[in-house]
Design a protein around this motif. Structure first.
Motif, mmCIF file in Angstrom:
data_model
loop_
_atom_site.group_PDB
_atom_site.id
_atom_site.type_symbol
_atom_site.label_atom_id
_atom_site.label_comp_id
_atom_site.label_asym_id
_atom_site.label_seq_id
_atom_site.Cartn_x
_atom_site.Cartn_y
_atom_site.Cartn_z
ATOM 1 N N MET A 1 0.846 -1.182 0.000
ATOM 2 C CA MET A 1 0.000 0.000 0.000
ATOM 3 C C MET A 1 0.882 1.233 0.000
ATOM 4 S SD MET A 1 -3.261 0.970 2.364
ATOM 5 C CE MET A 1 -4.048 -0.484 1.770
ATOM 6 N N GLU A 2 0.559 2.147 -0.875
ATOM 7 C CA GLU A 2 1.329 3.382 -1.001
ATOM 8 C C GLU A 2 1.153 4.251 0.233
ATOM 9 O OE1 GLU A 2 0.682 7.354 -3.554
ATOM 10 O OE2 GLU A 2 0.848 5.519 -4.728
ATOM 11 N N LEU A 3 2.234 4.780 0.731
ATOM 12 C CA LEU A 3 2.171 5.696 1.863
ATOM 13 C C LEU A 3 1.781 7.077 1.368
ATOM 14 C CD1 LEU A 3 5.403 4.710 3.793
ATOM 15 C CD2 LEU A 3 3.061 4.046 4.309
ATOM 16 N N SER A 4 0.980 7.762 2.146
ATOM 17 C CA SER A 4 0.583 9.119 1.784
ATOM 18 C C SER A 4 1.702 10.082 2.132
ATOM 19 C CB SER A 4 -0.682 9.516 2.546
ATOM 20 O OG SER A 4 -1.738 8.664 2.227
ATOM 21 N N CYS A 5 2.011 10.977 1.241
ATOM 22 C CA CYS A 5 3.014 12.006 1.493
ATOM 23 C C CYS A 5 2.443 13.006 2.482
ATOM 24 C CB CYS A 5 3.366 12.718 0.187
ATOM 25 S SG CYS A 5 4.090 11.647 -1.041
ATOM 26 N N GLN A 6 3.298 13.840 3.019
ATOM 27 C CA GLN A 6 2.824 14.883 3.914
ATOM 28 C C GLN A 6 1.932 15.840 3.135
ATOM 29 O OE1 GLN A 6 2.865 14.789 6.940
ATOM 30 N NE2 GLN A 6 4.786 14.079 7.777
ATOM 31 N N ARG A 7 0.710 15.937 3.533
ATOM 32 C CA ARG A 7 -0.244 16.844 2.898
ATOM 33 C C ARG A 7 -0.988 17.592 3.999
ATOM 34 N NH1 ARG A 7 -0.309 12.421 -0.673
ATOM 35 N NH2 ARG A 7 0.099 13.067 -2.802
ATOM 36 N N ASP A 8 -1.599 18.686 3.641
ATOM 37 C CA ASP A 8 -2.347 19.486 4.608
ATOM 38 C C ASP A 8 -3.766 18.927 4.728
ATOM 39 O OD1 ASP A 8 -3.301 21.394 6.312
ATOM 40 O OD2 ASP A 8 -3.219 23.025 4.868
ATOM 41 N N TYR A 9 -3.880 17.774 5.364
ATOM 42 C CA TYR A 9 -5.182 17.126 5.509
ATOM 43 C C TYR A 9 -6.123 17.916 6.413
ATOM 44 C CZ TYR A 9 -3.197 12.985 3.290
ATOM 45 O OH TYR A 9 -2.615 12.111 2.405
ATOM 46 N N VAL A 10 -5.580 18.698 7.325
ATOM 47 C CA VAL A 10 -6.431 19.478 8.230
ATOM 48 C C VAL A 10 -7.279 20.470 7.444
ATOM 49 C CG1 VAL A 10 -6.427 21.177 10.102
ATOM 50 C CG2 VAL A 10 -4.930 19.176 10.223
ATOM 51 N N ASN A 11 -6.709 21.079 6.427
ATOM 52 C CA ASN A 11 -7.424 22.078 5.650
ATOM 53 C C ASN A 11 -8.021 21.530 4.361
ATOM 54 O OD1 ASN A 11 -7.001 24.405 7.358
ATOM 55 N ND2 ASN A 11 -4.847 24.143 6.855
ATOM 56 N N MET A 12 -8.019 20.222 4.223
ATOM 57 C CA MET A 12 -8.581 19.565 3.039
ATOM 58 C C MET A 12 -9.987 19.074 3.367
ATOM 59 S SD MET A 12 -6.993 16.244 1.037
ATOM 60 C CE MET A 12 -5.478 17.072 0.600
ATOM 61 N N SER A 13 -10.908 19.248 2.442
ATOM 62 C CA SER A 13 -12.264 18.732 2.657
ATOM 63 C C SER A 13 -12.266 17.217 2.451
ATOM 64 C CB SER A 13 -13.240 19.382 1.682
ATOM 65 O OG SER A 13 -12.997 18.923 0.360
ATOM 66 N N LEU A 14 -13.267 16.564 2.982
ATOM 67 C CA LEU A 14 -13.407 15.122 2.770
ATOM 68 C C LEU A 14 -13.582 14.822 1.284
ATOM 69 C CD1 LEU A 14 -13.655 12.217 3.640
ATOM 70 C CD2 LEU A 14 -16.015 12.683 4.336
ATOM 71 N N TYR A 15 -14.322 15.662 0.589
ATOM 72 C CA TYR A 15 -14.495 15.503 -0.857
ATOM 73 C C TYR A 15 -13.136 15.506 -1.550
ATOM 74 C CZ TYR A 15 -15.666 16.744 -5.672
ATOM 75 O OH TYR A 15 -15.752 16.769 -7.047
ATOM 76 N N VAL A 65 -8.828 -1.086 -1.499
ATOM 77 C CA VAL A 65 -9.184 -1.040 -2.924
ATOM 78 C C VAL A 65 -8.429 0.084 -3.621
ATOM 79 C CG1 VAL A 65 -11.072 -0.518 -4.531
ATOM 80 C CG2 VAL A 65 -11.424 -2.169 -2.679
ATOM 81 N N LEU A 66 -8.304 1.241 -2.969
ATOM 82 C CA LEU A 66 -7.623 2.385 -3.563
ATOM 83 C C LEU A 66 -6.101 2.253 -3.512
ATOM 84 C CD1 LEU A 66 -9.871 5.212 -2.099
ATOM 85 C CD2 LEU A 66 -9.782 4.466 -4.496
ATOM 86 N N GLY A 67 -5.614 1.401 -2.629
ATOM 87 C CA GLY A 67 -4.171 1.188 -2.530
ATOM 88 C C GLY A 67 -3.422 2.307 -1.836
ATOM 89 N N ASN A 68 -4.129 3.076 -1.011
ATOM 90 C CA ASN A 68 -3.473 4.150 -0.253
ATOM 91 C C ASN A 68 -4.268 4.420 1.020
ATOM 92 O OD1 ASN A 68 -5.446 6.445 -0.753
ATOM 93 N ND2 ASN A 68 -4.851 5.991 -2.874
ATOM 94 N N ASN A 69 -3.656 5.172 1.921
ATOM 95 C CA ASN A 69 -4.279 5.489 3.214
ATOM 96 C C ASN A 69 -4.725 6.942 3.323
ATOM 97 O OD1 ASN A 69 -4.004 2.924 4.354
ATOM 98 N ND2 ASN A 69 -1.895 3.344 4.969
ATOM 99 N N VAL A 70 -4.958 7.577 2.215
ATOM 100 C CA VAL A 70 -5.322 9.000 2.240
ATOM 101 C C VAL A 70 -6.523 9.246 3.158
ATOM 102 C CG1 VAL A 70 -6.245 10.903 0.853
ATOM 103 C CG2 VAL A 70 -4.297 9.572 0.011
ATOM 104 N N LEU A 71 -7.549 8.443 3.064
ATOM 105 C CA LEU A 71 -8.750 8.681 3.877
ATOM 106 C C LEU A 71 -8.473 8.488 5.364
ATOM 107 C CD1 LEU A 71 -11.419 7.025 1.577
ATOM 108 C CD2 LEU A 71 -10.887 9.455 1.841
#
Length: 88
Positions: A1-15, A65-71
Motif C-alpha cells: 500500500m502506497e504511503l501518503s506524502c505529507q499533505r495538509d489534511y487538516v485544511n482539506m475537505s473530505l471531498y 481497494v484504492l491502494g493508499n491510506n489517504v482517507l
C-alpha cells in the motif's frame, strides 16, 4: 500500500481527500465501485459533492481497494485538529 506524502489534511475537505485517494489509485470510479460491491448510482453519489459518504466500516476496505491510506490519514488529521471543520 502506497504511503501518503505529507499533505495538509487538516485544511482539506473530505471531498478533496476522497478524490485525491481516487486519483492516486489510478482507478476509475467504476472500477472502485465494482471492487467495493457498490452500484454505479451509489458510487456516483459517494464521489459527488453531496453529503453522501462511505460508511465507517467500509473505509478500511476502500483504502485497500484504492491502494493508499489517504482517507485514514485525513481522518487522523481531522481528529487531532479537533474534528472536521468543513461544511460539505
Amino acid at each position: 500500500m502506497e504511503l501518503s506524502c505529507q499533505r495538509d489534511y487538516v485544511n482539506m475537505s473530505l471531498y478533496d481527500a476522497l478524490h485525491l485517494a481516487l486519483h492516486l489509485s489510478r482507478k476509475s470510479r467504476d472500477d472502485v465501485a465494482a471492487s467495493m460491491g457498490w452500484g454505479l448510482g451509489n458510487a456516483d453519489r459517494i464521489f459527488a459533492t453531496e453529503n453522501y459518504w462511505p460508511t465507517l466500516p467500509n473505509i478500511a476496505r476502500l483504502c485497500i481497494v484504492l491502494g493508499n491510506n489517504v482517507l485514514i490519514d485525513w481522518l487522523h488529521a481531522q481528529a487531532h485538529a479537533g474534528g472536521v471543520r468543513h461544511d460539505f
